[in-house]
Motif scaffolding. Structure first.
Motif, PDB file in Angstrom:
ATOM      1  N   ALA A  18       0.620  -1.466  -0.076  1.00  0.00           N
ATOM      2  CA  ALA A  18      -0.499   0.131  -0.085  1.00  0.00           C
ATOM      3  C   ALA A  18       0.129   1.433  -0.544  1.00  0.00           C
ATOM      4  CB  ALA A  18      -1.194   0.193   1.376  1.00  0.00           C
ATOM      5  N   GLY A  19       1.746   1.038   0.781  1.00  0.00           N
ATOM      6  CA  GLY A  19       3.216   2.684   0.909  1.00  0.00           C
ATOM      7  C   GLY A  19       3.567   2.606  -0.560  1.00  0.00           C
ATOM      8  N   GLU A  20       4.352   1.964  -1.572  1.00  0.00           N
ATOM      9  CA  GLU A  20       4.338   1.783  -2.830  1.00  0.00           C
ATOM     10  C   GLU A  20       3.597   2.271  -3.644  1.00  0.00           C
ATOM     11  OE1 GLU A  20       5.686  -2.486  -3.697  1.00  0.00           O
ATOM     12  OE2 GLU A  20       7.294  -2.226  -1.782  1.00  0.00           O
ATOM     13  N   ALA A  21       2.462   1.899  -3.620  1.00  0.00           N
ATOM     14  CA  ALA A  21       0.830   2.316  -4.528  1.00  0.00           C
ATOM     15  C   ALA A  21       0.464   3.451  -4.355  1.00  0.00           C
ATOM     16  CB  ALA A  21      -0.202   1.544  -4.533  1.00  0.00           C
ATOM     17  N   LEU A  22       0.622   4.180  -3.072  1.00  0.00           N
ATOM     18  CA  LEU A  22       0.297   5.571  -2.558  1.00  0.00           C
ATOM     19  C   LEU A  22       1.818   6.843  -2.782  1.00  0.00           C
ATOM     20  CD1 LEU A  22      -1.353   4.968   1.126  1.00  0.00           C
ATOM     21  CD2 LEU A  22      -1.799   6.338  -1.120  1.00  0.00           C
ATOM     22  N   THR A  23       3.189   6.132  -2.904  1.00  0.00           N
ATOM     23  CA  THR A  23       3.502   6.884  -3.281  1.00  0.00           C
ATOM     24  C   THR A  23       3.169   6.725  -5.129  1.00  0.00           C
ATOM     25  OG1 THR A  23       4.851   5.950  -1.880  1.00  0.00           O
ATOM     26  CG2 THR A  23       6.398   6.963  -3.761  1.00  0.00           C
ATOM     27  N   PRO A  79      -6.949  10.071   2.691  1.00  0.00           N
ATOM     28  CA  PRO A  79      -7.872  11.399   2.315  1.00  0.00           C
ATOM     29  C   PRO A  79      -8.295  11.579   0.699  1.00  0.00           C
ATOM     30  CG  PRO A  79      -5.904  12.629   2.562  1.00  0.00           C
ATOM     31  CD  PRO A  79      -5.632  11.068   2.985  1.00  0.00           C
ATOM     32  N   ASP A  80      -6.647  10.975  -0.314  1.00  0.00           N
ATOM     33  CA  ASP A  80      -7.177  11.299  -2.000  1.00  0.00           C
ATOM     34  C   ASP A  80      -7.917   9.737  -2.521  1.00  0.00           C
ATOM     35  OD1 ASP A  80      -6.174  13.859  -1.615  1.00  0.00           O
ATOM     36  OD2 ASP A  80      -5.029  13.104  -0.811  1.00  0.00           O
ATOM     37  N   VAL A  81      -7.688   8.605  -1.818  1.00  0.00           N
ATOM     38  CA  VAL A  81      -8.863   8.136  -1.905  1.00  0.00           C
ATOM     39  C   VAL A  81     -10.121   7.292  -2.792  1.00  0.00           C
ATOM     40  CG1 VAL A  81      -8.251   5.317  -2.546  1.00  0.00           C
ATOM     41  CG2 VAL A  81      -5.942   6.464  -1.626  1.00  0.00           C
ATOM     42  N   ASP A  82     -10.636   7.312  -3.340  1.00  0.00           N
ATOM     43  CA  ASP A  82     -11.679   7.606  -4.149  1.00  0.00           C
ATOM     44  C   ASP A  82     -12.312   9.483  -2.728  1.00  0.00           C
ATOM     45  OD1 ASP A  82     -12.461   5.923  -5.450  1.00  0.00           O
ATOM     46  OD2 ASP A  82     -12.735   4.559  -3.860  1.00  0.00           O
ATOM     47  N   SER A  83     -13.747   8.820  -2.448  1.00  0.00           N
ATOM     48  CA  SER A  83     -14.063  10.230  -1.335  1.00  0.00           C
ATOM     49  C   SER A  83     -13.046   9.735   0.263  1.00  0.00           C
ATOM     50  CB  SER A  83     -15.381   9.746  -0.502  1.00  0.00           C
ATOM     51  OG  SER A  83     -15.586   8.844  -0.169  1.00  0.00           O
ATOM     52  N   SER A 149     -14.358 -10.260   5.879  1.00  0.00           N
ATOM     53  CA  SER A 149     -13.010 -10.391   6.243  1.00  0.00           C
ATOM     54  C   SER A 149     -12.138  -8.727   6.485  1.00  0.00           C
ATOM     55  CB  SER A 149     -12.288 -11.762   6.080  1.00  0.00           C
ATOM     56  OG  SER A 149     -11.326 -11.744   4.948  1.00  0.00           O
ATOM     57  N   LEU A 150     -11.121  -9.158   7.384  1.00  0.00           N
ATOM     58  CA  LEU A 150     -10.927  -7.929   7.480  1.00  0.00           C
ATOM     59  C   LEU A 150      -9.608  -7.499   6.452  1.00  0.00           C
ATOM     60  CD1 LEU A 150      -9.824  -4.949   8.239  1.00  0.00           C
ATOM     61  CD2 LEU A 150      -8.244  -6.468  10.375  1.00  0.00           C
ATOM     62  N   GLN A 151      -9.264  -9.390   5.929  1.00  0.00           N
ATOM     63  CA  GLN A 151      -8.297  -9.680   4.678  1.00  0.00           C
ATOM     64  C   GLN A 151      -8.559  -8.746   3.374  1.00  0.00           C
ATOM     65  OE1 GLN A 151      -5.515 -12.751   4.894  1.00  0.00           O
ATOM     66  NE2 GLN A 151      -5.539 -13.017   2.528  1.00  0.00           N
ATOM     67  N   GLU A 152     -10.338  -9.235   3.462  1.00  0.00           N
ATOM     68  CA  GLU A 152     -10.833  -9.012   2.202  1.00  0.00           C
ATOM     69  C   GLU A 152     -11.004  -7.286   1.845  1.00  0.00           C
ATOM     70  OE1 GLU A 152     -15.484  -9.340   0.535  1.00  0.00           O
ATOM     71  OE2 GLU A 152     -14.104 -11.140   0.188  1.00  0.00           O
ATOM     72  N   GLU A 155      -7.941  -6.323   1.073  1.00  0.00           N
ATOM     73  CA  GLU A 155      -7.619  -6.020  -0.235  1.00  0.00           C
ATOM     74  C   GLU A 155      -8.565  -5.417  -1.439  1.00  0.00           C
ATOM     75  OE1 GLU A 155      -8.514 -10.281  -0.339  1.00  0.00           O
ATOM     76  OE2 GLU A 155      -6.027 -10.831   0.035  1.00  0.00           O
ATOM     77  N   LEU A 156      -9.411  -5.109  -0.966  1.00  0.00           N
ATOM     78  CA  LEU A 156     -10.583  -4.058  -1.515  1.00  0.00           C
ATOM     79  C   LEU A 156      -9.859  -2.817  -1.550  1.00  0.00           C
ATOM     80  CD1 LEU A 156     -13.589  -5.409  -0.142  1.00  0.00           C
ATOM     81  CD2 LEU A 156     -12.955  -4.735  -2.731  1.00  0.00           C
ATOM     82  N   LEU A 157      -9.478  -2.181  -0.760  1.00  0.00           N
ATOM     83  CA  LEU A 157      -8.748  -0.690  -0.660  1.00  0.00           C
ATOM     84  C   LEU A 157      -7.450  -0.570  -1.257  1.00  0.00           C
ATOM     85  CD1 LEU A 157      -9.192   1.469   1.734  1.00  0.00           C
ATOM     86  CD2 LEU A 157      -8.071   0.665   3.250  1.00  0.00           C
ATOM     87  N   SER A 158      -6.647  -1.749  -1.153  1.00  0.00           N
ATOM     88  CA  SER A 158      -5.452  -2.022  -2.249  1.00  0.00           C
ATOM     89  C   SER A 158      -5.873  -1.684  -3.476  1.00  0.00           C
ATOM     90  CB  SER A 158      -4.079  -3.277  -2.018  1.00  0.00           C
ATOM     91  OG  SER A 158      -4.163  -3.360  -0.208  1.00  0.00           O
ATOM     92  N   ARG A 159      -7.147  -2.279  -3.845  1.00  0.00           N
ATOM     93  CA  ARG A 159      -7.203  -2.077  -5.224  1.00  0.00           C
ATOM     94  C   ARG A 159      -7.599  -0.331  -6.269  1.00  0.00           C
ATOM     95  NH1 ARG A 159      -8.339  -7.229  -4.236  1.00  0.00           N
ATOM     96  NH2 ARG A 159     -11.063  -7.323  -4.090  1.00  0.00           N
TER      97      ARG A 159
END
Length: 165
Positions: A18-23, A79-83, A149-152, A155-159
């Protein structure tokens, strides 16, 4: 996935990805949107957040997956991912629990609000392990299943992070 417990190593890997994707997102944000991004971060846990997690566990029985999550990350501000998406710190989750109590979700003996989105919708994890989302920006209205689940949920947040323009 139901029945499997969240693994701390998996959460650590998720945090790094997630950190890499945010960068990448932050590098393209200004040219894409015409204004600078906010502070977007998945914050690693600290001794203070571990203590706050222990205090939250003492306050109310929380699902073990949430304890695992908080043992690896203390919070996330996106704050900048979707809403916008926000995983609350364990101290904030405890404060909200003291103020509002558990989320009123049928079939869950306890459901702890641990996150929200920029529209004010709340995310709660129940003792079943499912993640629920409020249908309105309220602690007291209906909740519907957002992830099995929390993992799911993560994962949705990562996408969402990866697919953000």
């Amino acid at each position: 996935m139901p029945g499997e417990r969240l693994d701390a190593e998996w959460v650590q890997s998720w945090r790094e990805q997630a950190g890499e994707a945010l960068t990448k997102l932050m590098q393209s944000f200004l040219p894409t949107h015409g204004f600078p991004p906010g502070r977007n971060a998945v914050v690693p846990s600290t001794d203070d957040s571990h203590q706050a997690t222990d205090e939250l566990v003492d306050l109310t029985p929380i699902p073990s997956d949430l304890t695992t999550l908080y043992w690896v990350i203390s919070e996330a501000s996106l704050p900048d991912v979707d809403s916008g998406y926000f995983i609350h710190s364990p101290a904030t989750a405890a404060e909200h629990f003291r103020e509002y109590g558990p989320a009123p979700i049928d079939g869950e003996s306890i459901a702890l609000v641990f996150a929200s989105d920029g529209g004010g919708h709340l995310f709660a994890i129940g003792d079943s392990g499912q993640v629920w989302k409020s249908t309105t920006a309220s602690w007291f209205d209906d909740f519907e299943v957002a992830a099995a689940s929390l993992q799911e949920f993560l994962e949705l947040l990562s996408r969402r992070i990866a697919n953000q323009p």
